[in-house]
Write an enzyme that holds these catalytic residues in place. Sequence first.
Site, PDB file in Angstrom:
ATOM      1  N   LYS A 153       0.873  -1.187   0.000  1.00  0.00           N
ATOM      2  CA  LYS A 153       0.000   0.000   0.000  1.00  0.00           C
ATOM      3  C   LYS A 153       0.905   1.231   0.000  1.00  0.00           C
ATOM      4  CE  LYS A 153      -4.370   1.244   2.204  1.00  0.00           C
ATOM      5  NZ  LYS A 153      -5.194   1.431   1.031  1.00  0.00           N
TER       6      LYS A 153
HETATM    7  N1  PMP Z   1      -7.663  -2.462  -3.172  1.00  0.00           N
HETATM    8  C1  PMP Z   1      -7.168  -1.221  -3.047  1.00  0.00           C
HETATM    9  C2  PMP Z   1      -6.488  -0.610  -4.218  1.00  0.00           C
HETATM   10  C3  PMP Z   1      -7.326  -0.507  -1.845  1.00  0.00           C
HETATM   11  O1  PMP Z   1      -6.862   0.740  -1.724  1.00  0.00           O
HETATM   12  C4  PMP Z   1      -8.010  -1.111  -0.772  1.00  0.00           C
HETATM   13  C5  PMP Z   1      -8.189  -0.363   0.521  1.00  0.00           C
HETATM   14  N2  PMP Z   1      -7.123  -0.565   1.385  1.00  0.00           N
HETATM   15  C6  PMP Z   1      -8.486  -2.417  -0.939  1.00  0.00           C
HETATM   16  C7  PMP Z   1      -8.287  -3.071  -2.154  1.00  0.00           C
HETATM   17  C8  PMP Z   1      -9.182  -3.135   0.170  1.00  0.00           C
HETATM   18  O2  PMP Z   1      -8.262  -3.462   1.186  1.00  0.00           O
HETATM   19  P1  PMP Z   1      -8.717  -3.637   2.686  1.00  0.00           P
HETATM   20  O3  PMP Z   1      -9.883  -4.554   2.668  1.00  0.00           O
HETATM   21  O4  PMP Z   1      -7.537  -4.210   3.360  1.00  0.00           O
HETATM   22  O5  PMP Z   1      -9.064  -2.283   3.191  1.00  0.00           O
END
Ligand code: PMP
Length: 296
Positions: A153
């Site tokens: 991320k």
């Molecule tokens: N894909 C992307 C590109 C994201 O930014 C997010 C948000 N973090 C997610 C998927 C979903 O991840 P999570 O369920 O861990 O929040």
Amino acid sequence: MYYNDETLVFFNGEWLKAKDLMVSPYVQTMHYGSGVFEGIRSYETPDGTRVFKSLEHYERLLHSAKMMHLNVNYTAQEFTDLTYQLLEKNNLSNAYIRPLIFVGANMSLTPTDEVHVMLCAWEWGKYLGNKMLDVMISSYQRPNPKSCHVEAKVTGHYVNSILATTEAKKKGFDEALLLDAQGYVAEGPGANFFFEKDEVLYTSPLGNILPGITRATIFELCNELGFKLVEKYFTTEEVRGADSAFFTGTAAEVAGIASLDKVNFKLKWEDSLGSILQAKYTRRVAFNEYGNFSLV
Ligand code: PMP
């Protein structure tokens, strides 16, 4: 919206007022997008405030930092303890928590030892809202896994997300759905994607997407509920006109999708597997699944 005069943030070992936080204009992350971050939620539960899957989020943050060659001197457990302090100091319960690790003044393209750690939190409603979403296939692809670490991320990756969401909104849609470099459906700008066909759920495999923590929770819930779930590559044609679809993410939670490229999904949301998962997810995060049952 995010802070007021009293809001405290954690910054490099200290608690500072958000309004007093100063950073150098030469911060590398601001120029080149070389920071890493997380999005976490806490919920009011029968046992007080609980941060949902905190360790998983901070393990992912540490992994993202490693991929970007950033040395971070906190463990996932230490971050979790700090997060509870952050919530308490700001009197927050149902909150969105944003840890950010960014690189200090450095105009070259190398990492430095000047790594800053910031944690902040605020109250944030469901990202993408509660209404059923009209989604378009984006003209932007998700970043190619050969050009960056898509499973991390990283702040800079979100340029792609901003472009895709902005394009979708300018064209009158609520959100975008992006394909990967091979042309298979990958994910949304800030959420993973699932669709339902003939009582089976499908989602993209890892490799071109962020490994969502909500996605993993949906896997757990499907397993518990006996829902069939398949990870596979699929094309837009397979999704368009399927039975139902939804996005999952910490900020968005489980968000139902009404249409893709103006073609409606067949089922009413209330009749879809996604709707059952949405209700179950809401109870899971609030540790309130047995709220209506008495054990005595
Ligand atoms: N894909 C992307 C590109 C994201 O930014 C997010 C948000 N973090 C997610 C998927 C979903 O991840 P999570 O369920 O861990 O929040």
